[in-house]
Motif scaffolding. Structure first.
Motif, PDB file in Angstrom:
ATOM      1  N   ARG A 133       0.829  -1.196   0.000  1.00 11.41           N
ATOM      2  CA  ARG A 133       0.000   0.000   0.000  1.00 11.41           C
ATOM      3  C   ARG A 133       0.869   1.253   0.000  1.00 11.41           C
ATOM      4  N   HIS A 134       0.347   2.266  -0.629  1.00 13.17           N
ATOM      5  CA  HIS A 134       1.048   3.545  -0.606  1.00 13.17           C
ATOM      6  C   HIS A 134       0.749   4.236   0.714  1.00 13.17           C
ATOM      7  N   PHE A 135       1.658   5.110   1.113  1.00 17.41           N
ATOM      8  CA  PHE A 135       1.487   5.918   2.321  1.00 17.41           C
ATOM      9  C   PHE A 135       0.104   6.573   2.365  1.00 17.41           C
ATOM     10  N   ASP A 136      -0.388   7.045   1.227  1.00 17.42           N
ATOM     11  CA  ASP A 136      -1.686   7.740   1.197  1.00 17.42           C
ATOM     12  C   ASP A 136      -2.856   6.834   1.542  1.00 17.42           C
ATOM     13  N   GLN A 137      -2.645   5.525   1.499  1.00 13.04           N
ATOM     14  CA  GLN A 137      -3.747   4.592   1.772  1.00 13.04           C
ATOM     15  C   GLN A 137      -3.796   4.160   3.229  1.00 13.04           C
ATOM     16  N   GLU A 154      -4.567   7.447   9.606  1.00 15.53           N
ATOM     17  CA  GLU A 154      -3.773   8.546  10.155  1.00 15.53           C
ATOM     18  C   GLU A 154      -2.739   8.030  11.156  1.00 15.53           C
ATOM     19  N   GLN A 183       0.075   6.437   9.265  1.00 18.70           N
ATOM     20  CA  GLN A 183       0.911   7.469   8.635  1.00 18.70           C
ATOM     21  C   GLN A 183       1.841   8.092   9.673  1.00 18.70           C
ATOM     22  N   VAL A 194       4.756   1.851   0.627  1.00 21.15           N
ATOM     23  CA  VAL A 194       5.527   2.681  -0.293  1.00 21.15           C
ATOM     24  C   VAL A 194       5.594   4.087   0.267  1.00 21.15           C
ATOM     25  N   PHE A 195       6.774   4.447   0.721  1.00 26.79           N
ATOM     26  CA  PHE A 195       7.026   5.818   1.193  1.00 26.79           C
ATOM     27  C   PHE A 195       8.222   6.303   0.369  1.00 26.79           C
TER      28      PHE A 195
END
Lengths: 70, 412
Positions: A25-29, A32, A35, A62-63
């Motif tokens: 998963r991407h950081f945006d997913q 909070e 993150q 993914v960061f």
């Protein structure tokens, strides 16, 4: 569901390759709290010992690097 | 009688709606229609695939069994050509008529093509679908030079793909900075330097006047309005989206640069809802209509729409979106609406650390963080609380920002 307990130094690690079966998963997913966890880890700040609920072992985040959850 | 819910679009908005509908209405008929040939995939990660860093398998989110397990009928490769809101029916390209009680339109958008000669040439790519990513990857792996057009959040993905694939790229921008509507030149310069570090050269005061092609119709160069010529083996164009609203033509669903919906994702026509990139939604935080194309926003809109389709006006969309760029050694994150506002504050902390907040009526309405993302949660919370902080800019820009350092809000 019980939460995983991960010592700070083993919670995340940079990886170059991703296994095709990995959950990526991407950081945006992330939630909070997840993150914040990633940001703190990347900044070498104190990270909670308890892994956020939406991160589980063998996930890849993914960061600025690919981060493997131990 | 069993309720029938139809969702057009199987992106994250449509898919999250289907999941929520099944939870909220266990006995309902749920149909998801998409003109794509594959079920929900991770649109955020297709750039990592195109960079050659991520295999194809993890990009897929749902296979067809996901829909079977939830008793959701999935129709791939199906185009909806007509909608009759009065009859509560829609018609597919195969002339099948499908009835609905409640309809969700989550059809997203299609990349805008540059209005210049040869913009449809072979080797000119737009970047939106998994298929686009596959084609870009193929071009990037076989080419040596590229041209990138579109100085925004999608264009920089194409720049990063070029860098990761060791392509020598020119990034043509009309203005004097990348994402000039959200960043000052000082902030943008951090991003420009990161592009240069990966072999992508920003070219300012440029753009594309026309593309040149070879005898086979394959792009060979971009020529900018100044007459400068940039040779390329392929080009990536990301100048915006045209929303896929063709099926709403001829209906009275209100559109205004997007499908207009209220905070419940309800359109101007009974029983028709919309979610995702194509909406122009009532933002209860801003107190005005806004738009957002982030993954999180689309997912939340799909969820809210589904709840209201089952139980009208039971849930409200109230969300501070964010979007990050993780291609470089430092992270970049924008949140809220950084391109609007009547005031701003910014600070550069180092060559890779910068912040800018957009304010309106003294309240944070958006921002950009480069390097240190730690304050994002606090800023987003202040935005959601609609707290007036515009008179405390120094505190807001403290390197280790702590909202407790803000003076208490005065009672009006």
């Amino acid at each position: 569901m019980s939460q995983s307990v991960a010592p700070l130094e083993r919670s995340l690690s940079r990886v170059d390759r991703v296994h095709p079966s990995a959950r990526v998963r991407h950081f945006d997913q992330l939630s909070e709290s997840a993150q914040e966890y990633v940001i703190a880890w990347a900044s070498d700040d104190a990270v909670p010992n308890v892994l956020p609920e939406d991160l589980r072992a063998d996930d890849v985040v993914v960061f600025t690097d690919y981060l493997h959850v131990a | 009688m069993t309720e029938s819910y139809v969702i057009i679009g199987d992106g994250i908005a449509g898919s999250s709606a289907a999941e929520t509908l099944r939870e909220e209405a266990p006995d309902a008929d749920i149909t998801v229609i998409t003109d794509e040939g594959e079920a929900l995939y991770n649109r955020i990660l297709i750039k990592e695939f195109a960079k050659g860093k991520l295999p194809e398998a993890p990009i897929s989110i749902h296979d067809e069994s996901w829909y079977d397990e939830r008793d959701v009928e999935l129709r791939l490769n199906t185009h909806v050509k007509n909608l009759d809101p009065d009859a509560h029916t829609l018609e597919t390209h195969e002339e099948e008529v499908i009835d609905y009680d409640k309809l969700l339109v989550a059809t997203g958008g299609t990349p805008t093509q540059l209005p210049v000669d040869n913009s449809d040439a072979e080797g000119i790519h737009h970047f939106w679908t998994f298929q686009d990513a596959r084609r870009i990857k193929e071009s990037a792996e076989s080419g040596e030079k590229a041209v990138i057009v579109g100085a925004g959040l999608l264009g920089i993905d194409l720049a990063a793909i070029s860098g990761a694939q060791d392509i020598e790229a020119k990034y043509l921008m009309r203005g004097d900075a990348w994402w000039r509507y959200a960043l000052s030149v000082e902030g943008a310069e951090i991003m420009h330097n990161a592009m240069r570090d990966i072999g992508v050269e920003p070219v300012f005061g440029s753009g594309v006047d026309h593309f040149e092609t070879d005898d086979d119709g394959h792009v060979t160069a971009a020529v900018d309005p100044n007459g400068d010529r940039f040779e390329c083996d392929w080009a990536g164009v990301a100048i915006g989206l045209n929303f896929n609203t063709e099926i709403l033509q001829g209906t009275s669903v209100k559109q205004d640069g997007g499908v207009v919906v209220d905070q419940h994702m309800q359109s101007s026509v009974d029983d028709i809802y919309a979610a995702g990139d194509l909406t122009r939604f009532y933002d209860t935080i801003l107190g005005e209509y806004g738009q957002n194309g982030s993954w999180g926003s689309a997912k939340e809109q799909g969820t809210i729409a589904a709840k209201n389709m089952v139980d009208p006006e039971s849930a409200e969309f109230r969300w501070v979106s964010s979007y990050s760029i993780t291609h470089f050694d430092f992270p970049f994150l924008s949140f809220g609406h950084p391109t609007i506002g009547d005031d701003e504050v910014e600070k550069k902390y180092s060559d890779t650390e910068y912040r800018r907040l957009a304010l309106k009526d003294g309240k944070i309405v958006g921002g950009v963080l480069i390097g240190d993302l730690a304050p994002q949660s606090a800023y987003k919370r202040l935005m959601k609380e609609e707290r007036v902080v515009g008179d405390q800019k120094e505190v807001l820009m403290q390197k280790k920002f702590d909202p407790d350092d803000l003076a208490p809000t005065q009672e009006q």
